[in-house]
Structure formats: structure tokens, C-alpha cells
Motif scaffolding. Structure first.
Motif, PDB file in Angstrom:
ATOM      1  N   ALA A   1      14.138 -10.171   8.371  1.00  0.00           N
ATOM      2  CA  ALA A   1      14.089 -10.717   9.726  1.00  0.00           C
ATOM      3  C   ALA A   1      14.769 -12.077   9.798  1.00  0.00           C
ATOM      4  O   ALA A   1      14.892 -12.795   8.803  1.00  0.00           O
ATOM      5  CB  ALA A   1      12.640 -10.832  10.185  1.00  0.00           C
ATOM      6  N   ARG A   2      15.203 -12.425  11.006  1.00  0.00           N
ATOM      7  CA  ARG A   2      15.716 -13.778  11.241  1.00  0.00           C
ATOM      8  C   ARG A   2      14.579 -14.777  11.054  1.00  0.00           C
ATOM      9  O   ARG A   2      13.439 -14.516  11.425  1.00  0.00           O
ATOM     10  CB  ARG A   2      16.288 -13.907  12.648  1.00  0.00           C
ATOM     11  N   ALA A   3      14.906 -15.924  10.515  1.00  0.00           N
ATOM     12  CA  ALA A   3      13.896 -16.957  10.280  1.00  0.00           C
ATOM     13  C   ALA A   3      13.694 -17.791  11.539  1.00  0.00           C
ATOM     14  O   ALA A   3      14.597 -17.941  12.364  1.00  0.00           O
ATOM     15  CB  ALA A   3      14.322 -17.857   9.126  1.00  0.00           C
ATOM     16  N   SER A   4      12.496 -18.330  11.681  1.00  0.00           N
ATOM     17  CA  SER A   4      12.238 -19.274  12.767  1.00  0.00           C
ATOM     18  C   SER A   4      12.707 -20.659  12.333  1.00  0.00           C
ATOM     19  O   SER A   4      12.799 -20.955  11.146  1.00  0.00           O
ATOM     20  CB  SER A   4      10.747 -19.308  13.112  1.00  0.00           C
ATOM     21  N   ARG A   5      13.005 -21.498  13.299  1.00  0.00           N
ATOM     22  CA  ARG A   5      13.446 -22.867  13.009  1.00  0.00           C
ATOM     23  C   ARG A   5      12.303 -23.841  13.299  1.00  0.00           C
ATOM     24  O   ARG A   5      11.573 -23.675  14.273  1.00  0.00           O
ATOM     25  CB  ARG A   5      14.646 -23.255  13.878  1.00  0.00           C
ATOM     26  N   ALA A   6      12.175 -24.855  12.461  1.00  0.00           N
ATOM     27  CA  ALA A   6      11.196 -25.915  12.714  1.00  0.00           C
ATOM     28  C   ALA A   6      11.869 -26.999  13.556  1.00  0.00           C
ATOM     29  O   ALA A   6      11.859 -28.190  13.217  1.00  0.00           O
ATOM     30  CB  ALA A   6      10.682 -26.489  11.400  1.00  0.00           C
ATOM     31  N   LEU A   7      12.453 -26.579  14.677  1.00  0.00           N
ATOM     32  CA  LEU A   7      13.248 -27.488  15.503  1.00  0.00           C
ATOM     33  C   LEU A   7      12.359 -28.555  16.126  1.00  0.00           C
ATOM     34  O   LEU A   7      11.288 -28.261  16.656  1.00  0.00           O
ATOM     35  CB  LEU A   7      13.970 -26.701  16.591  1.00  0.00           C
TER      36      LEU A   7
ATOM     37  N   ASN B   1      25.792  -1.230  -4.458  1.00  0.00           N
ATOM     38  CA  ASN B   1      25.421  -2.636  -4.636  1.00  0.00           C
ATOM     39  C   ASN B   1      24.018  -2.737  -5.223  1.00  0.00           C
ATOM     40  O   ASN B   1      23.067  -2.141  -4.714  1.00  0.00           O
ATOM     41  CB  ASN B   1      25.468  -3.368  -3.287  1.00  0.00           C
ATOM     42  N   THR B   2      23.876  -3.504  -6.279  1.00  0.00           N
ATOM     43  CA  THR B   2      22.569  -3.655  -6.929  1.00  0.00           C
ATOM     44  C   THR B   2      21.941  -5.030  -6.691  1.00  0.00           C
ATOM     45  O   THR B   2      20.872  -5.315  -7.225  1.00  0.00           O
ATOM     46  CB  THR B   2      22.713  -3.433  -8.446  1.00  0.00           C
ATOM     47  N   VAL B   3      22.594  -5.887  -5.898  1.00  0.00           N
ATOM     48  CA  VAL B   3      22.092  -7.238  -5.640  1.00  0.00           C
ATOM     49  C   VAL B   3      21.257  -7.238  -4.363  1.00  0.00           C
ATOM     50  O   VAL B   3      21.708  -6.770  -3.313  1.00  0.00           O
ATOM     51  CB  VAL B   3      23.252  -8.244  -5.512  1.00  0.00           C
ATOM     52  N   PHE B   4      20.050  -7.774  -4.453  1.00  0.00           N
ATOM     53  CA  PHE B   4      19.165  -7.824  -3.291  1.00  0.00           C
ATOM     54  C   PHE B   4      19.779  -8.740  -2.233  1.00  0.00           C
ATOM     55  O   PHE B   4      20.137  -9.878  -2.520  1.00  0.00           O
ATOM     56  CB  PHE B   4      17.790  -8.353  -3.702  1.00  0.00           C
ATOM     57  N   PRO B   5      19.903  -8.286  -0.988  1.00  0.00           N
ATOM     58  CA  PRO B   5      20.537  -9.113   0.056  1.00  0.00           C
ATOM     59  C   PRO B   5      19.750 -10.389   0.339  1.00  0.00           C
ATOM     60  O   PRO B   5      18.523 -10.428   0.189  1.00  0.00           O
ATOM     61  CB  PRO B   5      20.543  -8.182   1.275  1.00  0.00           C
TER      62      PRO B   5
ATOM     63  N   ASN C   1      16.683 -19.274   4.246  1.00  0.00           N
ATOM     64  CA  ASN C   1      17.637 -20.391   4.290  1.00  0.00           C
ATOM     65  C   ASN C   1      18.757 -20.244   3.266  1.00  0.00           C
ATOM     66  O   ASN C   1      19.257 -21.231   2.718  1.00  0.00           O
ATOM     67  CB  ASN C   1      16.916 -21.723   4.085  1.00  0.00           C
ATOM     68  N   GLY C   2      19.147 -19.005   3.007  1.00  0.00           N
ATOM     69  CA  GLY C   2      20.245 -18.753   2.083  1.00  0.00           C
ATOM     70  C   GLY C   2      19.820 -18.618   0.636  1.00  0.00           C
ATOM     71  O   GLY C   2      20.644 -18.291  -0.226  1.00  0.00           O
ATOM     72  N   ASP C   3      18.546 -18.882   0.354  1.00  0.00           N
ATOM     73  CA  ASP C   3      18.051 -18.755  -1.015  1.00  0.00           C
ATOM     74  C   ASP C   3      17.585 -17.321  -1.282  1.00  0.00           C
ATOM     75  O   ASP C   3      17.413 -16.516  -0.363  1.00  0.00           O
ATOM     76  CB  ASP C   3      16.893 -19.726  -1.253  1.00  0.00           C
ATOM     77  N   THR C   4      17.351 -17.038  -2.561  1.00  0.00           N
ATOM     78  CA  THR C   4      16.894 -15.707  -2.949  1.00  0.00           C
ATOM     79  C   THR C   4      15.533 -15.408  -2.340  1.00  0.00           C
ATOM     80  O   THR C   4      14.641 -16.256  -2.325  1.00  0.00           O
ATOM     81  CB  THR C   4      16.805 -15.606  -4.482  1.00  0.00           C
ATOM     82  N   ILE C   5      15.380 -14.206  -1.832  1.00  0.00           N
ATOM     83  CA  ILE C   5      14.109 -13.774  -1.253  1.00  0.00           C
ATOM     84  C   ILE C   5      13.250 -13.185  -2.367  1.00  0.00           C
ATOM     85  O   ILE C   5      13.706 -12.356  -3.152  1.00  0.00           O
ATOM     86  CB  ILE C   5      14.345 -12.732  -0.148  1.00  0.00           C
ATOM     87  N   THR C   6      12.027 -13.652  -2.439  1.00  0.00           N
ATOM     88  CA  THR C   6      11.136 -13.196  -3.503  1.00  0.00           C
ATOM     89  C   THR C   6      10.592 -11.809  -3.184  1.00  0.00           C
ATOM     90  O   THR C   6       9.829 -11.629  -2.228  1.00  0.00           O
ATOM     91  CB  THR C   6       9.969 -14.184  -3.693  1.00  0.00           C
TER      92      THR C   6
END
Length: 380
Positions: free
Chosen positions: A142-148, A97-101, A56-61
Motif C-alpha cells: 500500500a501507499r504510505a501515509s505522510r506525517a505532513l 524476479n526473485t527480489v521482494f519489491p 520510504n524506499g527501504d526494504t519491507i520486512t
């Protein structure tokens, strides 16, 4: 000799000599050279991440590690890690680039030795090793699933509405990207607008669906819900006097949805819908006229099976039961022929209202769940 077992020498060529002195004090010197060769090739390999998903746009652990083998003589190195490639959104990451995507996409992880505790490093090559080989790893986010989910703005887990009422539903769990939610009618006697407004003019079930397409960072998703439309009834709590003279009747009511399953017999003799009175009139006779007072109660949902309907007048409904005076009944009309003895026993006189009238069926036994117990003036 190889650097890997030369505990005090670095790779290079070293001159050496051996001098021998015999018993006659004669000396002999042998000149030679000692060569320390570089250690075998080492391989630098970054770890391949597994199971990473857009956050959701936040940093991936994720903690990236790099293995360097085989280092010898307790050598240690410092490495830099780079992430290059293209996100599904089209955004590119350079080889430096040294920043994790953070965005979903496929990337390449590479590394470079930048320092070593013993010896030197130049352009990533260690001076005391024959060659420094670099491997890469694949980074897949991977693309995230939505809790639609279709939700009710006021009662999140309740999917119900009153007939002829427009209920506005909304979509939750859409995600943080910009996407169009599509509302679709599936079945039932209802209509659905592109903004989630659902309307039905008849009681029953309405099935609606929402869907969103796959986007750069999210998978496609959908949700289907059944919204039940009920006939709206009101529950009344009665407090006060019967109408008549200067008395005042106070009705406190709490509207609610009647959630009983709606069924009606083919001949309308029974129904699960509560009865409704629309008018009460005197059609013949009167107190002291020599004939019974004939009262017609008109409405709907009146049961016609034996023992299934009760009619009361006035405040004290227990002692003012007039059911035994019913002479005719249909699903929409009840006719009573009431003798003077009932009128006088209950204090009814000409020119005074008989107070409220009630029709009770098995579908409307509770005063709290039926709207039929109300104040109705009968002109006699």
C-alpha cells in the motif's frame, strides 16, 4: 501399491515370483508383477502477505513461506519464490524476479520446486507424485501515509509571530519522493506565499494549510495550523543612574512576544495592551514661578477608570509617585499639575531633568513585560 506407503520402493513395475515346495519335493512357481503407483497430487502454495506498506524506499520486512502438501515418506523440497507485477510508478517485475519489491503496487507471488531429497524434479514436477500443482498469492504494497506538518524553523511547536514580521514556515514529513507542497490561506488578516512565508500587519490569528497530492508511493496529506500575530513589546531590565549631569543610563533588554489576549473596551477606558509614552512636555508653570508645574504625557493605551493608572518620576518610584497630581486623563493623554512641594521634596530643580517617567496600568504592571519604564528628560 502406492508410493505413499511403499517404504522402500519408488513408483514403477517390479517382477516377482512365488515358489511352493510340497512334501514330495515338488515345486511350483507363480510369476507376478508388483506395481508401485505415484503418490497423489501435491499443491504448492505461497503465503499471502497482509498489511504491507511502502517503507520510504527501504526494504519491507516480510519473510515469505511456501507450503507443499501432501508430501509423503518424509520427503522435503526446496522452492524458489518469484515476485512479478507492476508498481504504481509503472516499474515492472518479470515472472523470474526473485527480489521482494520495495515500491507500492500490486504483485503476484509464485513459486517453483527446484529440488527434492528423494527422487527427481523436472520443470517443477516431482517424479514420484502424480502431479505438482502450483498456486499463486497476491502481494499488495500500500501507499504510505505522510506525517505532513507545518513547522516553525526555529521554534518547532510554537506558531507565533510579531505584527509586521514575515515568518517563514516549512513543511515536515513530506516523504522521500518529489512532490509539490501547496500553501493555502484559510482565514485571518494575513498573506501566505507559495514558499510558506506568512505576513500580517494586524494582531490576530491566521489559519494556513499545506497539502500534497497522492503520488506513486504516498497517500495525499494535509495539515492546518493557526499562527497568532502579536504586537511586539520589549522587556527592560534597568541598571544605572537617572539621566542628568554626567550620569549614564544602561538599559539591557530582551525582546519578546506579548502573548496576552488583546481586548479593548468600547470607550478605550481599559485595554490589555501595555501603555506607550510618546512624549513628555511642560506646558505651564515651573518651580518658583508661583504656579504649579503642568506636565503633559502623551501616548496611548492609558486607562481612564478610577485607580487604574499610576505615574512616577525619577529613580525611586516608590517615594516619587505623582499620581495624586493628575488633573485630567484620556486614553491618549495624562495632565499633571505638580506643586513646588513635590519638586523640592524629591530634589527636582530648574534646569535638571526629572529622570525617567513611568505610566503603569493593570496591563503593564511588570517592568519586565512593558516598554513604558524608560528614561525621559522633562525640560522645565
Amino acid at each position: 501399491m502406492v508410493y505413499s506407503n511403499a517404504t522402500s520402493l519408488i513408483p514403477g513395475i517390479y517382477p516377482d515370483s512365488i515358489t511352493v515346495v510340497d512334501s514330495l519335493a515338488q515345486t511350483y512357481t507363480l510369476l507376478e508383477t508388483l506395481t508401485v503407483s505415484k503418490a497423489d497430487t501435491i499443491t504448492v502454495t505461497p503465503t499471502t502477505p497482509v498489511g504491507l506498506t511502502y517503507n520510504n524506499g527501504d526494504t519491507i520486512t516480510w519473510t515469505e513461506t511456501v507450503s507443499v502438501t501432501p508430501l509423503v515418506n518424509n520427503d522435503t523440497v526446496t522452492t524458489a519464490i518469484y515476485y512479478s507485477g507492476t508498481a504504481f510508478s509503472g516499474e515492472t517485475y518479470s515472472a523470474t524476479n526473485t527480489v521482494f519489491p520495495k515500491k507500492a503496487g500490486n504483485y503476484v507471488i509464485s513459486s517453483l520446486i527446484t529440488a527434492v531429497n528423494y527422487g527427481t524434479v523436472s520443470a517443477g514436477q516431482l517424479a514420484y507424485y502424480q502431479y505438482t500443482k502450483y498456486e499463486t498469492a497476491t502481494l499488495s504494497i500500500a501507499r504510505a501515509s505522510r506525517a505532513l506538518r507545518i513547522a516553525n524553523p526555529s521554534l518547532t511547536n510554537i506558531y507565533a509571530a510579531a505584527v509586521n514580521e514575515t515568518i517563514t514556515m516549512y513543511a515536515t514529513g513530506v516523504g522521500v519522493d518529489t512532490v509539490t507542497v501547496t500553501w493555502t490561506w484559510i482565514s485571518g488578516g494575513c498573506t501566505v506565499t507559495p514558499l510558506g512565508k506568512v505576513f500580517s500587519s494586524v494582531a490576530g490569528s491566521c489559519v494556513v494549510n499545506i497539502s500534497v497530492p497522492q503520488t506513486d508511493n504516498y497517500l495525499a496529506a494535509s495539515d492546518t495550523r493557526t499562527i497568532t500575530f502579536y504586537l511586539f513589546t520589549s522587556g527592560f531590565t534597568f541598571a544605572g543612574q537617572n539621566a542628568g549631569g554626567s550620569h549614564t543610563v544602561i538599559l539591557d533588554y530582551l525582546p519578546r512576544l506579548e502573548t496576552t489576549t488583546i481586548t479593548t473596551a468600547a470607550d478605550s477606558s481599559t485595554t490589555t495592551i501595555a501603555p506607550v509614552i510618546t512624549s513628555i512636555t511642560q506646558t505651564a508653570g515651573g518651580i518658583g514661578s508661583g504656579t504649579n508645574t503642568v506636565i503633559e504625557i502623551v501616548g496611548e493605551n492609558f486607562w481612564t477608570t478610577a485607580g487604574s493608572v499610576t505615574v512616577n518620576f525619577g529613580r525611586n518610584i516608590e517615594s516619587r509617585n505623582a499620581t495624586s497630581y493628575i488633573t485630567s486623563r484620556t486614553p491618549i493623554k495624562i495632565i499633571l499639575s505638580i506643586p513646588d512641594s513635590y519638586m523640592s521634596a524629591n530634589g527636582f530643580t530648574t534646569g535638571v531633568s526629572m529622570g525617567r517617567a513611568g505610566v503603569i496600568t493593570p496591563a503593564g504592571e511588570s517592568i519586565l513585560s512593558t516598554p513604558v519604564l524608560r528614561v525621559i528628560v522633562v525640560n522645565i
